[in-house]
Every structure is written in structure tokens, then in C-alpha cells.
Design a protein around this motif. Structure first.
Motif, PDB file in Angstrom:
ATOM      1  N   ASP A  17      22.624  12.015 107.088  1.00 23.84           N
ATOM      2  CA  ASP A  17      22.191  12.585 108.366  1.00 23.84           C
ATOM      3  C   ASP A  17      20.781  13.164 108.317  1.00 23.84           C
ATOM      4  N   ALA A  18      20.125  13.062 107.158  1.00 20.45           N
ATOM      5  CA  ALA A  18      18.778  13.621 107.013  1.00 20.45           C
ATOM      6  C   ALA A  18      17.752  12.499 106.857  1.00 20.45           C
ATOM      7  N   MET A  19      16.564  12.742 107.401  1.00 18.60           N
ATOM      8  CA  MET A  19      15.443  11.857 107.117  1.00 18.60           C
ATOM      9  C   MET A  19      14.928  12.271 105.743  1.00 18.60           C
ATOM     10  N   LEU A  20      14.882  11.331 104.827  1.00 18.65           N
ATOM     11  CA  LEU A  20      14.495  11.629 103.458  1.00 18.65           C
ATOM     12  C   LEU A  20      13.010  11.362 103.251  1.00 18.65           C
ATOM     13  N   LEU A  21      12.263  12.426 102.959  1.00 20.46           N
ATOM     14  CA  LEU A  21      10.851  12.293 102.605  1.00 20.46           C
ATOM     15  C   LEU A  21      10.805  12.260 101.088  1.00 20.46           C
TER      16      LEU A  21
END
Length: 86
Positions: A17-21
Motif C-alpha cells: 500500500d506504500a509507494m516505495l522510494l
């Protein structure tokens, strides 16, 4: 690049559910669906790797203070990871 993508996919699986940088060297990179969202929200270029069907988008690490608030204001949950060496 292949190790980075493997690590990225493992982390993305744990935090879907997270945008991974994903920091690699001097850049934060995003891949596939995250790359499309990153490109749309930040207006950065999304490219496709030559050797596989992999979308990429990123920005210099020193621009994090500029781009991170924009991603959060867009309603994105963000996970940040430094590249891990094997």
C-alpha cells in the motif's frame, strides 16, 4: 539493476500500500506502478528499461525535500529504502 529490482519487489510485497522510494546511488527510483504514479504526480519522466518490461521513474536524492511533500499531499503513503548490497 537486477539485484535492485529483486530487493524492490521483496520490499514492495511487504508494503503493497506504500509507494516505495528506493535509493540507489544519487537517485530515488520507483518501478512499475509506482513509477507511473510518481511520474503523474511529480511530472518526472517515466522510462522503460531496454532489457525487460520495467517502468522506471526517479529523482535526485537531494530533491527529496521538494518531492516527498508533493507525494504526501497527493495522498500517497511513502516507504523509503536505501539500496542494500549483497
Amino acid at each position: 539493476m537486477e539485484k535492485n529490482v529483486k530487493q524492490y519487489n521483496e520490499l514492495k510485497e511487504k508494503h503493497p500500500d506504500a509507494m516505495l522510494l528506493f535509493r540507489c546511488g544519487d537517485f530515488y527510483e520507483t518501478y512499475n506502478e509506482d513509477a507511473q504514479e510518481c511520474g503523474r504526480i511529480l511530472g518526472v519522466t517515466v522510462t522503460k528499461s531496454n532489457d525487460r518490461d520495467l517502468l522506471l521513474a526517479g529523482f535526485p536524492y537531494h530533491a527529496l525535500d521538494t518531492y516527498l511533500p508533493r507525494l504526501i499531499r497527493a495522498g500517497k503513503r511513502i516507504a523509503i529504502c536505501d539500496c542494500i548490497s549483497y
